[in-house]
Scaffold this motif. Structure first.
Motif, PDB file in Angstrom:
ATOM      1  N   ALA A  16       0.840  -1.193   0.000  1.00 25.89           N
ATOM      2  CA  ALA A  16       0.000   0.000   0.000  1.00 25.89           C
ATOM      3  C   ALA A  16       0.875   1.243   0.000  1.00 25.89           C
ATOM      4  N   GLY A  17       0.517   2.183  -0.835  1.00 20.32           N
ATOM      5  CA  GLY A  17       1.263   3.431  -0.920  1.00 20.32           C
ATOM      6  C   GLY A  17       2.420   3.405  -1.899  1.00 20.32           C
ATOM      7  N   ALA A  18       2.748   2.240  -2.452  1.00 16.71           N
ATOM      8  CA  ALA A  18       3.835   2.150  -3.434  1.00 16.71           C
ATOM      9  C   ALA A  18       3.402   2.845  -4.728  1.00 16.71           C
ATOM     10  N   LEU A  20       3.361   2.951  -8.447  1.00 16.78           N
ATOM     11  CA  LEU A  20       3.581   2.068  -9.590  1.00 16.78           C
ATOM     12  C   LEU A  20       3.642   2.826 -10.914  1.00 16.78           C
ATOM     13  N   THR A  21       3.493   4.128 -10.878  1.00 17.44           N
ATOM     14  CA  THR A  21       3.523   4.933 -12.098  1.00 17.44           C
ATOM     15  C   THR A  21       4.838   4.700 -12.845  1.00 17.44           C
ATOM     16  N   GLY A  22       4.719   4.391 -14.131  1.00 12.66           N
ATOM     17  CA  GLY A  22       5.897   4.150 -14.963  1.00 12.66           C
ATOM     18  C   GLY A  22       6.326   2.698 -15.025  1.00 12.66           C
ATOM     19  N   TYR A  23       5.775   1.841 -14.176  1.00 11.40           N
ATOM     20  CA  TYR A  23       6.120   0.424 -14.219  1.00 11.40           C
ATOM     21  C   TYR A  23       5.650  -0.167 -15.552  1.00 11.40           C
ATOM     22  N   GLU A  24       6.446  -1.055 -16.126  1.00 13.06           N
ATOM     23  CA  GLU A  24       6.050  -1.808 -17.313  1.00 13.06           C
ATOM     24  C   GLU A  24       4.971  -2.806 -16.900  1.00 13.06           C
ATOM     25  N   ARG A  69       1.757 -10.389  -9.849  1.00 11.89           N
ATOM     26  CA  ARG A  69       3.049 -10.147  -9.214  1.00 11.89           C
ATOM     27  C   ARG A  69       3.536  -8.751  -9.560  1.00 11.89           C
ATOM     28  N   ILE A  70       4.159  -8.121  -8.573  1.00 13.25           N
ATOM     29  CA  ILE A  70       4.798  -6.826  -8.776  1.00 13.25           C
ATOM     30  C   ILE A  70       6.269  -7.000  -8.449  1.00 13.25           C
ATOM     31  N   ASP A  71       7.129  -6.614  -9.386  1.00 13.25           N
ATOM     32  CA  ASP A  71       8.570  -6.719  -9.195  1.00 13.25           C
ATOM     33  C   ASP A  71       9.145  -5.306  -9.096  1.00 13.25           C
ATOM     34  N   ARG A  75      10.803  -2.996 -11.858  1.00 11.53           N
ATOM     35  CA  ARG A  75       9.744  -2.027 -12.117  1.00 11.53           C
ATOM     36  C   ARG A  75       8.746  -2.576 -13.141  1.00 11.53           C
ATOM     37  N   LYS A  76       8.222  -3.789 -12.818  1.00 13.59           N
ATOM     38  CA  LYS A  76       7.263  -4.460 -13.691  1.00 13.59           C
ATOM     39  C   LYS A  76       6.076  -4.960 -12.883  1.00 13.59           C
TER      40      LYS A  76
END
Length: 122
Positions: A16-18, A20-24, A69-71, A75-76
């Motif tokens: 929460a709060g991360a 993610l803008t710009g992540y592929e 999944r979030i890496d 940044r994916k």
């Protein structure tokens, strides 16, 4: 019920709060674009993905439950749908749909239990 599609799965690795803008964003069969906007609101979490040239610069809205999944190192964000399934989702127009409960229900039905692509695709 479609409300579960608007929450991240516990196994997705979302914090929460991360930002993610710009992540592929990766579908099961390849890259679909980058996160342009996202929401972490409980029960209303989603990603707005700018698809670039893939589908002629359109944006798509993906409910949080599609994220498997979030890496953060790469940044994916990985989602459990194919490019075709995402391309065939109800059309998204930011100015019209972000606050539209009818669109939210339509999209929740498409991606949720009983929808044409319900269940994990990976």
């Amino acid at each position: 019920m479609t409300e579960h599609v608007w929450s991240y799965k516990p196994t997705a690795g979302h914090l929460a709060g991360a930002d993610l803008t710009g992540y592929e964003v990766e579908a099961v069969d390849g890259r679909i674009g980058k996160v342009d906007k996202h929401s972490d609101e409980v029960g209303d979490a989603y990603l707005v993905v700018d698809t670039g040239v893939w589908i002629f610069g359109k944006e798509v809205l993906l409910p949080a439950a599609t994220v498997v999944r979030i890496d953060p190192e790469e940044r994916k964000v990985f989602v459990d749908r194919t490019k075709e399934q995402i391309k065939d989702a109800p059309e998204f127009h930011r100015e019209k749909h972000l606050g539209d409960p009818d669109y939210r229900h339509q999209l929740g039905t498409y991606y949720g239990p009983g929808g044409p692509f319900s269940g994990p695709m990976v």
